[in-house]
Scaffold this motif. Structure first.
Motif, PDB file in Angstrom:
ATOM      1  N   UNK A 238       7.097  10.445   4.291  1.00  0.00           N
ATOM      2  CA  UNK A 238       5.826  10.271   4.272  1.00  0.00           C
ATOM      3  C   UNK A 238       5.276   9.084   3.592  1.00  0.00           C
ATOM      4  N   UNK A 239       6.058   8.833   2.369  1.00  0.00           N
ATOM      5  CA  UNK A 239       5.867   7.864   1.495  1.00  0.00           C
ATOM      6  C   UNK A 239       6.359   6.236   2.276  1.00  0.00           C
ATOM      7  N   UNK A 240       7.428   6.578   3.097  1.00  0.00           N
ATOM      8  CA  UNK A 240       7.910   5.340   3.764  1.00  0.00           C
ATOM      9  C   UNK A 240       6.982   4.830   4.769  1.00  0.00           C
ATOM     10  N   UNK A 241       6.426   5.706   5.556  1.00  0.00           N
ATOM     11  CA  UNK A 241       5.558   5.475   6.776  1.00  0.00           C
ATOM     12  C   UNK A 241       4.515   4.733   6.015  1.00  0.00           C
ATOM     13  N   UNK A 242       4.001   4.862   4.752  1.00  0.00           N
ATOM     14  CA  UNK A 242       2.577   4.299   4.290  1.00  0.00           C
ATOM     15  C   UNK A 242       3.059   2.919   3.434  1.00  0.00           C
ATOM     16  N   UNK A 243       4.291   2.477   3.670  1.00  0.00           N
ATOM     17  CA  UNK A 243       4.666   1.376   2.782  1.00  0.00           C
ATOM     18  C   UNK A 243       4.777   0.206   3.652  1.00  0.00           C
ATOM     19  N   UNK A 244       4.469  -1.095   3.239  1.00  0.00           N
ATOM     20  CA  UNK A 244       4.606  -2.459   4.141  1.00  0.00           C
ATOM     21  C   UNK A 244       5.827  -2.580   4.416  1.00  0.00           C
ATOM     22  N   UNK A 245       6.226  -3.244   5.433  1.00  0.00           N
ATOM     23  CA  UNK A 245       7.373  -3.938   5.856  1.00  0.00           C
ATOM     24  C   UNK A 245       7.872  -4.994   5.015  1.00  0.00           C
ATOM     25  N   UNK A 246       9.150  -4.982   4.683  1.00  0.00           N
ATOM     26  CA  UNK A 246       9.610  -6.604   3.821  1.00  0.00           C
ATOM     27  C   UNK A 246       9.399  -7.680   4.841  1.00  0.00           C
ATOM     28  N   UNK A 247       8.704  -8.705   4.271  1.00  0.00           N
ATOM     29  CA  UNK A 247       8.512  -9.769   5.160  1.00  0.00           C
ATOM     30  C   UNK A 247       9.544 -10.804   5.071  1.00  0.00           C
ATOM     31  N   UNK A 248      10.339 -10.763   4.413  1.00  0.00           N
ATOM     32  CA  UNK A 248      11.455 -11.680   4.109  1.00  0.00           C
ATOM     33  C   UNK A 248      12.836 -11.477   5.050  1.00  0.00           C
ATOM     34  N   UNK A 249      13.790 -12.197   4.723  1.00  0.00           N
ATOM     35  CA  UNK A 249      15.162 -11.824   5.274  1.00  0.00           C
ATOM     36  C   UNK A 249      15.856 -10.510   4.773  1.00  0.00           C
ATOM     37  N   UNK A 250      16.609 -10.221   5.426  1.00  0.00           N
ATOM     38  CA  UNK A 250      17.336  -8.712   5.262  1.00  0.00           C
ATOM     39  C   UNK A 250      17.741  -8.951   3.898  1.00  0.00           C
ATOM     40  N   UNK A 251      17.549  -8.135   2.839  1.00  0.00           N
ATOM     41  CA  UNK A 251      17.822  -7.996   1.392  1.00  0.00           C
ATOM     42  C   UNK A 251      19.640  -8.199   1.215  1.00  0.00           C
TER      43      UNK A 251
END
Length: 84
Positions: A20-33
């Motif tokens: 549930x928390x994961x679905x509400x979070x923004x996607x990381x906008x940078x390169x794969x960490x």
């Protein structure tokens, strides 16, 4: 906007494991960490991003004070600091 940012990966807290928390979070906008983070102090990893991508990541981080991001199917805590 900064030309370079330092990104720190900190241990995610326990609540980051919920779908549930994961679905509400923004996607990381940078390169794969995984592509730029290197071992740092203790459990923390760090890396740098330059150029236009640094500016985009920094702008997105200003709107995400919890620093929790979706990266693929994972939740990670990535703190972004500008390099003066």
């Amino acid at each position: 906007m900064p030309a370079t940012v330092v990104v720190y990966e900190l241990p995610a807290d326990e609540r980051s494991d919920t779908a549930e928390l994961s679905a509400s979070l923004p996607r990381w906008p940078g390169p794969d960490p995984q592509s730029f983070l290197r071992p740092g102090d203790g459990t923390m990893r760090r890396g740098e991003i330059d150029g236009d991508t640094a500016a985009s990541v920094y702008t997105a981080a200003l709107s995400n004070p919890d620093a929790l991001w979706r990266v693929g199917d994972r939740v990670v805590r990535l703190v972004v600091d500008p390099v003066p």
